[in-house]
Write an enzyme that holds these catalytic residues in place. Structure first.
Site, short mmCIF file in Angstrom:
data_model
loop_
_atom_site.label_atom_id
_atom_site.label_comp_id
_atom_site.label_asym_id
_atom_site.label_seq_id
_atom_site.Cartn_x
_atom_site.Cartn_y
_atom_site.Cartn_z
N SER A 66 0.95 -1.03 0.03
CA SER A 66 0.05 -0.09 0.03
C SER A 66 0.78 1.28 0.09
CB SER A 66 -1.12 0.08 1.09
OG SER A 66 -2.08 1.05 0.78
N HIS A 71 4.83 14.03 6.07
CA HIS A 71 4.84 15.53 6.11
C HIS A 71 5.44 16.06 7.15
CE1 HIS A 71 1.83 14.24 3.27
NE2 HIS A 71 1.12 13.68 4.23
N CYS A 86 -2.10 -3.55 3.56
CA CYS A 86 -3.03 -4.32 3.20
C CYS A 86 -2.34 -5.77 3.61
CB CYS A 86 -3.50 -4.54 1.74
SG CYS A 86 -2.43 -5.12 0.59
#
Length: 120
Positions: A66, A71, A86
């Protein structure tokens, strides 16, 4: 669709990866590889102010399992990150937890909040 989504909010962080795009890229790719997850793509973008001073970085590593997104806000000494894996074909939860722990530790946060969401 079953998987694990880890979400981290970090404050009072330190380290070059807060405002250095290459340092953040190196860190993210290392934590992914060390945890046994498979990077299949990446994009990292540095932000700068009008005077060219570093103002943070946004980075994404696309995983076969995935994604990892990070940030940074160096002016606030803050970092947000999310890692979703996943579990199709194998349970990748332990790998995700190792990767997130290593990522969090690298920023040496004074305050950390990590949430775990079971998906699917």
């Amino acid at each position: 669709m079953h998987g694990l989504h880890l979400i981290a909010d970090l404050r009072a962080c330190d380290g070059a990866a807060l405002d250095d795009v290459d340092a953040l890229r190196t860190l993210c790719l290392a934590v992914v590889a060390e945890a046994g997850l498979r990077a299949v793509g990446q994009l990292f973008h540095p932000f700068v102010d009008a005077q060219g001073r570093a103002q943070g970085v946004t980075g994404v590593v696309l995983l076969a399992e995935s994604h990892l997104a990070v940030h940074t806000w160096p002016e606030l000494r803050g970092v947000t990150a999310d890692l979703y894996v996943c579990n199709f074909g194998a349970d990748n939860s332990a790998r995700a937890e190792r990767a997130m722990a290593r990522l969090v530790d690298a920023f040496r946060p004074g305050v950390r909040r990590i949430e775990s969401v079971r998906r699917g």
